[in-house]
Write a protein that holds these residues in place. Structure first.
Motif, PDB file in Angstrom:
ATOM      1  N   TYR A  15     -13.400   7.395   3.091  1.00 23.95           N
ATOM      2  CA  TYR A  15     -14.192   6.430   3.846  1.00 23.95           C
ATOM      3  C   TYR A  15     -14.623   6.990   5.194  1.00 23.95           C
ATOM      4  CZ  TYR A  15     -13.077   2.691   0.534  1.00 23.95           C
ATOM      5  OH  TYR A  15     -12.980   1.917  -0.590  1.00 23.95           O
ATOM      6  N   VAL A  21      -9.062   9.190   0.165  1.00 21.82           N
ATOM      7  CA  VAL A  21      -8.335   8.081  -0.461  1.00 21.82           C
ATOM      8  C   VAL A  21      -8.091   8.426  -1.937  1.00 21.82           C
ATOM      9  CG1 VAL A  21      -8.497   5.650  -1.130  1.00 21.82           C
ATOM     10  CG2 VAL A  21      -9.278   6.378   1.128  1.00 21.82           C
ATOM     11  N   PRO A  40       1.250   1.799  -5.306  1.00 21.36           N
ATOM     12  CA  PRO A  40       1.548   0.966  -4.137  1.00 21.36           C
ATOM     13  C   PRO A  40       0.276   0.464  -3.468  1.00 21.36           C
ATOM     14  CG  PRO A  40       1.964   3.277  -3.667  1.00 21.36           C
ATOM     15  CD  PRO A  40       1.680   3.183  -5.131  1.00 21.36           C
ATOM     16  N   SER A  41       0.431  -0.588  -2.713  1.00 17.41           N
ATOM     17  CA  SER A  41      -0.684  -1.162  -1.975  1.00 17.41           C
ATOM     18  C   SER A  41      -1.327  -0.094  -1.090  1.00 17.41           C
ATOM     19  CB  SER A  41      -0.140  -2.316  -1.126  1.00 17.41           C
ATOM     20  OG  SER A  41      -1.174  -2.888  -0.401  1.00 17.41           O
ATOM     21  N   GLY A  42      -2.634  -0.041  -1.113  1.00 23.43           N
ATOM     22  CA  GLY A  42      -3.353   0.907  -0.266  1.00 23.43           C
ATOM     23  C   GLY A  42      -3.533   2.287  -0.864  1.00 23.43           C
ATOM     24  N   CYS A  43      -3.094   2.484  -2.123  1.00 26.51           N
ATOM     25  CA  CYS A  43      -3.186   3.825  -2.724  1.00 26.51           C
ATOM     26  C   CYS A  43      -4.570   4.127  -3.283  1.00 26.51           C
ATOM     27  CB  CYS A  43      -2.116   4.014  -3.800  1.00 26.51           C
ATOM     28  SG  CYS A  43      -2.493   3.155  -5.337  1.00 26.51           S
ATOM     29  N   GLY A  44      -5.461   3.141  -3.288  1.00 29.71           N
ATOM     30  CA  GLY A  44      -6.828   3.434  -3.713  1.00 29.71           C
ATOM     31  C   GLY A  44      -7.236   2.853  -5.058  1.00 29.71           C
ATOM     32  N   LYS A  45      -6.461   1.920  -5.592  1.00 31.42           N
ATOM     33  CA  LYS A  45      -6.783   1.337  -6.913  1.00 31.42           C
ATOM     34  C   LYS A  45      -8.122   0.591  -6.880  1.00 31.42           C
ATOM     35  CE  LYS A  45      -2.965  -1.105  -6.819  1.00 31.42           C
ATOM     36  NZ  LYS A  45      -2.457  -0.701  -5.479  1.00 31.42           N
ATOM     37  N   SER A  46      -8.282  -0.274  -5.879  1.00 31.92           N
ATOM     38  CA  SER A  46      -9.547  -1.024  -5.784  1.00 31.92           C
ATOM     39  C   SER A  46     -10.708  -0.076  -5.508  1.00 31.92           C
ATOM     40  CB  SER A  46      -9.469  -2.071  -4.672  1.00 31.92           C
ATOM     41  OG  SER A  46      -8.490  -3.033  -4.984  1.00 31.92           O
ATOM     42  N   THR A  47     -10.457   0.905  -4.669  1.00 32.79           N
ATOM     43  CA  THR A  47     -11.500   1.899  -4.372  1.00 32.79           C
ATOM     44  C   THR A  47     -11.958   2.580  -5.657  1.00 32.79           C
ATOM     45  OG1 THR A  47     -10.599   2.271  -2.166  1.00 32.79           O
ATOM     46  CG2 THR A  47     -11.972   4.023  -3.085  1.00 32.79           C
TER      47      THR A  47
HETATM   48  P1  ADP Z   1      -5.357  -0.601  -3.209  1.00 36.43           P
HETATM   49  O1  ADP Z   1      -6.373  -1.386  -3.989  1.00 36.43           O
HETATM   50  O2  ADP Z   1      -4.599   0.371  -4.044  1.00 36.43           O
HETATM   51  O3  ADP Z   1      -4.430  -1.481  -2.422  1.00 36.43           O
HETATM   52  P2  ADP Z   1      -7.646   0.215  -1.615  1.00 36.43           P
HETATM   53  O4  ADP Z   1      -8.544   0.940  -2.554  1.00 36.43           O
HETATM   54  O5  ADP Z   1      -8.017  -1.167  -1.267  1.00 36.43           O
HETATM   55  O6  ADP Z   1      -6.140   0.293  -2.136  1.00 36.43           O
HETATM   56  O7  ADP Z   1      -7.557   1.033  -0.254  1.00 36.43           O
HETATM   57  C1  ADP Z   1      -7.234   2.409  -0.236  1.00 36.43           C
HETATM   58  C2  ADP Z   1      -7.322   2.923   1.205  1.00 36.43           C
HETATM   59  O8  ADP Z   1      -8.669   2.917   1.631  1.00 36.43           O
HETATM   60  C3  ADP Z   1      -6.555   2.094   2.204  1.00 36.43           C
HETATM   61  O9  ADP Z   1      -6.004   2.952   3.155  1.00 36.43           O
HETATM   62  C4  ADP Z   1      -7.617   1.221   2.818  1.00 36.43           C
HETATM   63  O10 ADP Z   1      -7.281   0.863   4.121  1.00 36.43           O
HETATM   64  C5  ADP Z   1      -8.844   2.114   2.784  1.00 36.43           C
HETATM   65  N1  ADP Z   1     -10.094   1.360   2.623  1.00 36.43           N
HETATM   66  C6  ADP Z   1     -10.385   0.511   1.613  1.00 36.43           C
HETATM   67  N2  ADP Z   1     -11.624  -0.002   1.745  1.00 36.43           N
HETATM   68  C7  ADP Z   1     -12.131   0.546   2.883  1.00 36.43           C
HETATM   69  C8  ADP Z   1     -13.380   0.433   3.580  1.00 36.43           C
HETATM   70  N3  ADP Z   1     -14.359  -0.335   3.094  1.00 36.43           N
HETATM   71  N4  ADP Z   1     -13.543   1.147   4.711  1.00 36.43           N
HETATM   72  C9  ADP Z   1     -12.556   1.945   5.177  1.00 36.43           C
HETATM   73  N5  ADP Z   1     -11.359   2.111   4.567  1.00 36.43           N
HETATM   74  C10 ADP Z   1     -11.142   1.419   3.445  1.00 36.43           C
END
Ligand code: ADP
Ligand code: MG
Length: 251
Positions: A15, A21, A40-47
């Motif tokens: 990002y 990520v 774990p939370s924040g590992c990039g699954k949603s990304t």
């Molecule tokens: P998960 O779904 O596994 O909890 P995310 O994919 O939401 O993880 O986030 C992965 C990392 O990317 C986290 O550190 C989060 O803070 C960061 N992140 C997610 N979306 C954004 C964004 N739009 N801009 C900047 N950083 C982001």
């Protein structure tokens, strides 16, 4: 192995241009396969799910849907139709009925007739036990019912693959099961799915294969049996232990 519907090749996403990520992620999802993505939370699954749908630009690598590069697709709406995505929030239009919410995209995007779209919508609603609620508005439904509607809405587009991102995370506990049962039913119908969840017993039941993501990498790939009962990596063991409670009381 059956033909891959989805191929992720050396995917890298950052990002801020500094921290990756996702760092060189590669895996396939075969037709009819259910892959569960844990981590774990924040590992990039949603990304990762957002990169698959080209909601995010990537810094390297490819997302191939039936061989077509999603990130460079000329006709993005056409390729997005093949990907059904269900999120934590249902994003139903509040001023439209359930039936209208479901048939909107089939009619507008796929140019299907009202009759055809409504007939299929009603069949799908019946399958998830919501036929009687077709003419209600979203606010008249519980969270679990709304999430089942969101799944029906995705199915009505006939996607090649369904992506689920923690679809039960915002639900009250008693509504979690009714939504997970629907997804288990889709697995029995051999729908191709990539599922992010924190419901561990559901993950074990639904998965054909588990991917464990941490620190931008796929740390472990395993069968559900293997992952949950004899994980290969220390990191996975540690992750799984966070879902268990030790009995620690004076007798
Ligand atoms: P998960 O779904 O596994 O909890 P995310 O994919 O939401 O993880 O986030 C992965 C990392 O990317 C986290 O550190 C989060 O803070 C960061 N992140 C997610 N979306 C954004 C964004 N739009 N801009 C900047 N950083 C982001
Ligand atoms: Mg997430």
């Amino acid at each position: 192995m059956a033909e891959p519907i989805l191929s992720i090749e050396h995917l890298t996403k950052s990002y801020d241009g500094k921290v990756n990520v996702l760092d060189d992620i590669s895996f396939d999802v075969a037709k009819g396969e259910v892959v569960v993505l844990l981590g774990p939370s924040g590992c990039g699954k949603s990304t990762l799910l957002r990169c698959i749908n080209a909601l995010e630009k990537v810094q390297g690598g490819k997302v191939l849907l039936q061989g077509e590069d999603v990130q460079t697709a000329k006709d993005l709406p056409a390729i997005r139709q093949k990907i059904g995505m269900v999120f934590q929030s249902y994003d139903l239009f509040p001023h439209k009925t359930i039936l209208q919410n479901i048939t909107l995209a089939p009619r507008k995007v796929q140019k299907r007739s009202k009759e055809d779209a409504e007939e299929e919508a009603m069949q799908l609603l019946e399958r998830v036990g919501l036929k009687e609620l077709a003419n209600r508005y979203p606010r008249q439904l519980s969270g679990g019912q709304k999430q089942r509607v969101a799944i029906v809405r995705a199915l009505c587009m006939h996607p090649e693959i369904l992506l689920f991102d923690e679809v039960t995370a915002a639900l009250d506990p008693e509504m979690v099961r009714e939504v997970l049962e629907v997804i288990l039913g889709l697995a029995r119908q051999k729908k191709t799915m990539l599922i992010v969840t924190h419901e561990m017993s559901f993950a074990e039941a639904v998965a054909d294969r588990v991917l464990f993501l941490d620190g931008g990498h796929i740390v472990e790939e395993n069968s559900p049996q293997g992952f949950f009962h004899s994980p290969k990596t220390e990191r996975a063991k540690q992750f799984l232990s966070t879902f268990r409670y030790e009995r620690d009381r004076e007798e």
